[in-house]
Design a protein around this motif. Structure first.
Motif: not given
Length: 251
Positions: A138-141, A153-161
């Protein structure tokens, strides 16, 4: 007033403590059994025949012209839709990303400086081994897709469990502590089509750190961290992406 502790009341309290500990241990054992139980393999779905270049891209999530930064000239801006498959290794998880992640964003320049507006990120759950667990990127903001010689490039993620007995909001990384990716090219950009403009490239990050799980509950959190081998320091994780990008001008 001094409370008198007689043998009977002490014995009752001790029994309650023993029962509580036994209940917690039983719950933890049950949770561990559920999370490590084998899961039925996902059924393979028939893949549709590929269409012409650009036909599989949906520009519906592109930011509207009104959402572009003040001073932006829509005639010089464009929307990009990226589909990416690849492989994710995070902690003890090492799984293919078979179904494309999609990122949509607008980019251009304002007063000569690069600027972008993020649109949307979507991804399908990634099955974790033989366990009934999934990780959904998921997009981390935060994102910065201005490529240079040092990175793509750079990207922040979260991973929904996801999984049995896990609460909504259980994840690896959170808004306050996302997984931060710095993607570097592993295959240079190749033009697939000029009209519509479609390009492809490959990129990876092998240096990001992964935090422990959060929002998973007092019992489930430590169990998940143990199962997924988290937290995992930089150098023990890897994200590989094989990307195809469709590009459409605003005007």
């Amino acid at each position: 007033m001094t409370k008198n502790w007689n043998r009977r009341s002490y014995g009752t309290a001790a029994a309650r403590l023993t029962a509580t500990a036994a209940t917690a241990a039983t719950a933890l054992t049950a949770l561990l059994a559920v999370l490590t139980a084998g899961a039925a393999p996902a059924s393979a779905s028939a893949s549709a025949a590929p269409g012409p270049p650009g036909s599989g891209f949906d520009f519906g999530a592109c930011p509207a012209v009104a959402e572009l930064p003040e001073g932006a000239d829509p005639g010089t801006w464009r929307c990009e839709v990226m589909h990416a498959t690849g492989r994710l290794r995070i902690g003890g998880v090492d799984e293919p990303i078979d179904r494309p992640m999609t990122l949509t964003f607008a980019e251009g320049r304002v007063d000569g400086a690069y600027a972008q507006v993020f649109g949307e990120m979507t991804a399908e759950p990634i099955r974790v081994g033989g366990m009934p667990l999934t990780l959904t990127p998921q997009y981390g903001g935060y994102s910065d897709f201005e490529a240079d010689d040092a990175r793509r490039g750079e990207l922040d993620l979260t991973l929904a469990v996801g999984g049995p007995l896990l609460p909504k909001g259980c994840s690896i990384g959170a808004a306050a502590e996302p997984v931060h990716l710095v993607l570097k090219d592993t295959r240079p950009t190749e033009v697939i089509s000029q009209d519509p403009l479609v390009v492809s490239f490959a990129a990876a990050d092998t240096e990001f750190a992964a935090p422990r799980t959060g929002g998973c509950g007092r019992l489930a959190g430590p169990v998940l961290d143990r199962l997924l081998d988290l937290p995992a320091p930089a150098g023990e994780n890897r994200l590989e992406l094989d990307a195809t990008v469709a590009i459409r001008p605003y005007a």
